[in-house]
Design a protein around this motif. Structure first.
Motif, short mmCIF file in Angstrom:
data_model
loop_
_atom_site.label_atom_id
_atom_site.label_comp_id
_atom_site.label_asym_id
_atom_site.label_seq_id
_atom_site.Cartn_x
_atom_site.Cartn_y
_atom_site.Cartn_z
N TYR A 327 0.83 -1.21 0.00
CA TYR A 327 0.00 0.00 0.00
C TYR A 327 0.86 1.25 0.00
O TYR A 327 0.60 2.21 -0.75
N ASP A 328 1.89 1.27 0.83
CA ASP A 328 2.74 2.46 0.94
C ASP A 328 3.51 2.73 -0.35
O ASP A 328 3.81 3.89 -0.67
N MET A 329 3.84 1.70 -1.08
CA MET A 329 4.55 1.87 -2.34
C MET A 329 3.59 2.09 -3.51
O MET A 329 4.03 2.20 -4.65
N ASN A 330 2.28 2.10 -3.20
CA ASN A 330 1.27 2.20 -4.26
C ASN A 330 1.58 1.15 -5.32
O ASN A 330 1.59 1.42 -6.52
N TYR A 331 1.86 -0.05 -4.83
CA TYR A 331 2.40 -1.09 -5.68
C TYR A 331 1.36 -1.59 -6.67
O TYR A 331 0.29 -2.06 -6.28
N SER A 332 1.67 -1.50 -7.95
CA SER A 332 0.72 -1.89 -8.99
C SER A 332 0.89 -3.35 -9.40
O SER A 332 0.10 -3.87 -10.19
N GLY A 333 1.92 -4.01 -8.86
CA GLY A 333 2.10 -5.43 -9.13
C GLY A 333 1.35 -6.27 -8.12
O GLY A 333 0.37 -5.84 -7.52
N VAL A 334 1.81 -7.50 -7.91
CA VAL A 334 1.15 -8.44 -7.01
C VAL A 334 2.02 -8.66 -5.77
O VAL A 334 3.15 -9.12 -5.89
N PRO A 335 1.50 -8.34 -4.57
CA PRO A 335 2.24 -8.63 -3.34
C PRO A 335 2.05 -10.08 -2.92
O PRO A 335 0.94 -10.61 -2.98
N ILE A 336 3.14 -10.71 -2.48
CA ILE A 336 3.10 -12.13 -2.09
C ILE A 336 3.81 -12.28 -0.75
O ILE A 336 4.89 -11.72 -0.54
N LEU A 337 3.24 -13.04 0.14
CA LEU A 337 3.82 -13.32 1.45
C LEU A 337 4.27 -14.77 1.51
O LEU A 337 3.52 -15.67 1.14
#
Length: 591
Positions: A327-337
């Motif tokens: 969210y903070d990076m306004n990430y337009s890709g896919v975050p994975i944990l």
């Protein structure tokens, strides 16, 4: 009379007072102390020959605490929970209830520090109270659990289960009308839509929060509860996949993972104010990668980042941190944990070290599958603390198993080793093998990292790779960035995500793969003996959250020109001098 879900504050005060009066000696015993070291205590606890001796050691430690403000709150809370666990293991439920009541009260008072799931604590307390025959207090605890869940905008099975418990206890107390109301409410909850669906109409800002979907892979075992509070525990399991939905409030501050604060009179989690797990959807491997592949196709931007958490982290805590970073990076890709089976306690460091290396083997396979099956063309990786043990092992295996593929180019984009709890000398040697796997390797260090200083003592004074200073790990195979300038808190161990400056540096790399001299706030240090430079972070105009927001927005333009930069700054930055400073830094980054 209708059942009210939000009249819980008075009951909370009354419940805590009752618990405190009956447990005052134990609570007073916990209110004292110089500084206590969780890792040293755990080593002492390992020498105990049985549960009775462990109980005696914990009680003795609690009695030795003179000033609770000088003790890390998480450590104190973990002592309570370990003691409750031991009493429950011995089937001494009355003692377990006494200690757990104190722990629950302490967690409520330290909400903003501990970020403990209060609903889960109330539930465990209620179940134990029922076992000891105290149905009235159990009923009150279930009411507290219900209030926590409703205030957290939870729906469906989790809430229905509490309502069913309240209905059952109401019947036992002869309150047939109230029991009927609870039963009807439980049926309605069973039919309620899932959290993300119910919240989707409000994620545009009307409800005060947005939702972030985080794909996950984990080798934690499922718990018997399998609900939002405790779906995955800390026992080892087979690799599992899914998607976790996390809400981030409109009022979110970059670098923070907002949680309820007693100082703000916040007695329950609220998605309009706090970062919260809202939904967990397990998936089989086939549907998992198929869903991810479709998302990359729909978005057009085939980029992902993988987050590997550190020691003393639960599954839901890791999910919230991964969502915050995205969210903070306004990430337009896919975050994975990737979540390995950390116990999520300060008193389980040694236990965490026993499982993390096995997870490294599984992480290696997951990263290879991600590269082959997800549809992502660029995969960045961020690991924190002990999670770097899993990542370094994984990347070394990937490098050795994929030498032919690596000859055609790196498999991954940016790899960030944040505060790694890995032997410094071993890290330097492993980097030689790992280097070809990624476009760039970046090591973040700090001289003020209390957790790593303690780990160093535990490992015979062997320096950890995440420690900064004149002897910090440097190599031509990775960029070393000393983040000591971000300051220190009680642990100073999560600076990579707690401070927008570190996130800004990460975003600069993900976006532009910029050399250190082009990134804002980094100053070259004296060259090391082997001729390799290191870098030190210093505060500058780009240290604030405004610059992070500017980077996040400009990144959406892909390749902005000087005209684009100036147009954006003139529209969003009122101070001419600050705008000029930002322009200089941005052009340096874009060169």
């Amino acid at each position: 009379m209708p059942i009210t879900f939000f009249d819980h504050k008075n009951r909370l005060v009354l419940f805590c007072l009752v618990s405190l009066v009956s447990l005052l000696p134990l609570h007073q015993a916990a209110a004292s102390s110089p500084s206590f070291n969780p890792l040293t205590f755990e080593m002492r606890l390992q020498t105990a020959t049985g549960d009775e001796e462990k109980i005696a050691m914990i009680v003795q430690t609690l009695e030795a605490i003179k000033d609770p403000e000088q003790v890390e709150p998480q450590f104190l809370f973990d002592l309570y929970m370990d003691l409750a666990d031991l009493y429950e293991k011995q089937q001494n439920d009355r003692k377990a209830v006494e200690v757990l009541a104190v722990a629950t009260d302490f967690a409520a008072k330290k909400r903003d520090v501990l970020q403990v799931n209060q609903a889960a604590l109330y539930r465990r307390l209620a179940i134990l109270m029922e076992k000891t025959g105290n149905a009235r207090k159990a009923f009150s605890a279930y009411e507290q659990e219900l209030a926590e869940r409703k205030a957290g905008v939870q729906f469906g099975p989790e809430v229905a289960r509490v309502l069913e418990d309240l209905a059952r206890l109401s019947k036992a107390r002869g309150l047939k009308s109230k029991a009927s109301q609870y039963e009807e409410a439980a049926k309605a909850e069973q039919k309620a839509s899932q959290p993300a669906e119910a919240a989707s109409s409000r994620s545009d800002g009307q409800g005060g929060y947005h939702e972030v979907e985080v794909y996950y892979a984990t080798d934690r075992a499922e718990t018997e509860a399998r609900d939002l509070d405790n779906y995955y525990g800390y026992d080892r399991g087979e690799l599992q996949y899914g998607v976790v939905t996390v809400s981030v409030p409109e009022i979110h501050v970059a670098g923070a993972v907002e949680a309820p604060s007693i100082w703000k009179l916040e007695f329950s989690a609220d998605p309009s104010k706090h970062v919260m797990v809202q939904k967990i959807e397990p998936k089989d491997a086939g549907s998992y990668f198929e869903r991810m592949h479709k998302e990359f196709t729909d978005k057009g931007k085939k980029e992902a980042f993988v987050f590997v958490h550190g020691y003393n982290v639960t599954f839901d805590g890791a999910a919230r941190r991964a969502a915050q970073l995205a969210y903070d990076m306004n990430y337009s890709g896919v975050p994975i944990l990737y979540s390995w089976p950390s116990a999520g306690k300060t008193t389980r460091y040694i236990g965490d070290t026993a499982v993390v290396r096995l997870s490294g083997r599984r992480l290696a396979g997951f990263l290879e599958d991600l590269k082959e099956k997800s549809g992502a063309t660029t995969i960045h990786i961020v690991a924190h603390s002990m999670g770097n043990r899993a990542l370094t092992d994984a990347l070394e295996l990937v490098a050795l198993r994929n030498q032919d593929k690596i000859k055609q180019g790196p498999l991954f984009g940016q790899v960030f080793f944040a505060a790694p709890d890995v032997d410094a000398g071993l890290f330097v040697e492993m980097a030689k093998t790992i280097r070809p796997v990624a476009r760039r390797l970046t090591l973040y260090t700090s001289e003020e990292d209390w957790a790593l200083k303690t780990s160093q003592e535990l490992h015979g004074s062997a320096m950890r790779a995440g420690q900064g200073g004149s002897d910090q790990a440097v190599s031509s195979n990775f960029d070393t960035v000393d983040m000591t300038g971000l300051g220190s808190d009680m642990l100073s161990h999560s600076y990579f995500a707690d401070d927008s400056s570190a996130i800004t540096d990460m975003m600069s790399l993900i976006w532009r793969n910029a050399d250190p001299e082009k990134r804002c706030g980094l100053v070259r240090q004296t060259r090391s003996q082997n001729g390799t430079a290191a870098w030190k972070y210093t505060h500058s105009d780009c240290a604030g959250r405004d610059f992070l927001a500017i980077l996040a927005n400009l990144r959406q333009l892909q390749n902005p020109t000087l005209a684009d930069v100036r147009a954006f700054l003139s529209k969003h930055v009122a101070d001419p001098e600050l705008s000029k400073s930002y322009e200089t830094e941005l052009l340096n980054l874009l060169q």
